[in-house]
Design an enzyme around this catalytic site. Structure first.
Site, PDB file in Angstrom:
ATOM      1  N   VAL A  50       0.838  -1.204   0.000  1.00  0.00           N
ATOM      2  CA  VAL A  50       0.000   0.000   0.000  1.00  0.00           C
ATOM      3  C   VAL A  50       0.876   1.258   0.000  1.00  0.00           C
ATOM      4  CG1 VAL A  50      -1.739   1.303   1.301  1.00  0.00           C
ATOM      5  CG2 VAL A  50      -1.878  -1.199   1.190  1.00  0.00           C
ATOM      6  N   CYS A  51       2.017   1.182   0.684  1.00  0.00           N
ATOM      7  CA  CYS A  51       2.858   2.364   0.918  1.00  0.00           C
ATOM      8  C   CYS A  51       3.242   3.136  -0.346  1.00  0.00           C
ATOM      9  CB  CYS A  51       4.106   1.974   1.698  1.00  0.00           C
ATOM     10  SG  CYS A  51       3.746   1.331   3.355  1.00  0.00           S
ATOM     11  N   PRO A  52       3.729   2.469  -1.410  1.00  0.00           N
ATOM     12  CA  PRO A  52       4.129   3.284  -2.564  1.00  0.00           C
ATOM     13  C   PRO A  52       2.980   4.083  -3.162  1.00  0.00           C
ATOM     14  CG  PRO A  52       4.215   0.938  -3.100  1.00  0.00           C
ATOM     15  CD  PRO A  52       4.044   1.045  -1.610  1.00  0.00           C
ATOM     16  N   LEU A  55       2.760   7.246  -1.021  1.00  0.00           N
ATOM     17  CA  LEU A  55       3.875   8.184  -1.211  1.00  0.00           C
ATOM     18  C   LEU A  55       3.813   8.855  -2.574  1.00  0.00           C
ATOM     19  CD1 LEU A  55       4.930   6.382   1.279  1.00  0.00           C
ATOM     20  CD2 LEU A  55       7.151   7.315   0.632  1.00  0.00           C
TER      21      LEU A  55
END
Length: 201
Positions: A50-52, A55
């Site tokens: 999920v993180c990318p 960001l």
């Protein structure tokens, strides 16, 4: 889980990768945001799932935050070298590319603990987001569990709401968007606003 709204944002000094790609050993929050608003957001780990998406979403809206005088700062428990490697990995290969904001290395977990967003079992940060005003005080916070990606446009809306309140002294009712009218914080103001707008709520 602590509520930091209405309190000073915990200060910190840590290694970081700046938006221009420079790696620094002593990035200090108070110095970096002095006299400015800031959005501080925590995420679990570099090179994950999920993180990318989050960001990249912050990066795509970076100019919108800058127009509003807001610094954007990302934080995870990864090292500055991992942050740098992720920035140097193309988006189509699971990287984030050269994002334009600072990524802080919280390798000792001291920052996520100070903001009380550390997952009790996983040992990584929840998806915590904090809006800090020019005085260094937290004005808004939201914390998502690990599988739940955040809405970056909602953070922009909260920046707009805080700016509106600071400029006009009025409060922002439910669903307020930039360009909408505010509400006087009085019984008369509430009555007037609801008489004209309750059908839109």
């Amino acid at each position: 889980m602590s509520v930091l709204v209405g309190r000073p944002a915990p200060d910190f000094t840590a290694a970081a990768v700046l938006g221009n790609g420079e790696i620094v050993d002593s990035y200090n929050l108070k110095e970096a945001i002095k006299g400015k608003k800031a959005v501080l957001f925590f995420y679990p780990l570099d090179f994950t799932f999920v993180c990318p998406s989050e960001l990249i979403a912050f990066d795509k809206r970076y100019e919108e935050f800058q127009k509003r005088g807001v610094e954007v700062i990302g934080i995870s428990i990864d090292s500055q070298f991992s942050h740098n490697a992720w920035r140097n990995t193309p988006v189509n290969q699971g990287g984030i590319g050269p994002v334009k904001y600072t990524l802080v290395a919280d390798v000792k977990h001291e920052i996520c603990q100070a903001y009380d967003v550390e997952h009790p079992e996983a040992g990584v940060a929840f998806r915590g987001s904090f809006l800090i005003d020019e005085e260094g005080n937290v004005r808004h916070q939201v914390v998502n569990d690990l599988p739940l990606g955040r809405n970056v446009d909602e953070m922009l809306r909260m920046v707009d709401a805080l700016n509106f309140h600071q400029e006009h002294g009025e409060v922002c009712p439910a669903g307020w968007q930039q360009g909408n009218e505010g509400m006087q914080a009085s019984p008369e103001g509430v009555a007037k606003y609801l008489a004209e707008n309750s059908d839109k709520l």
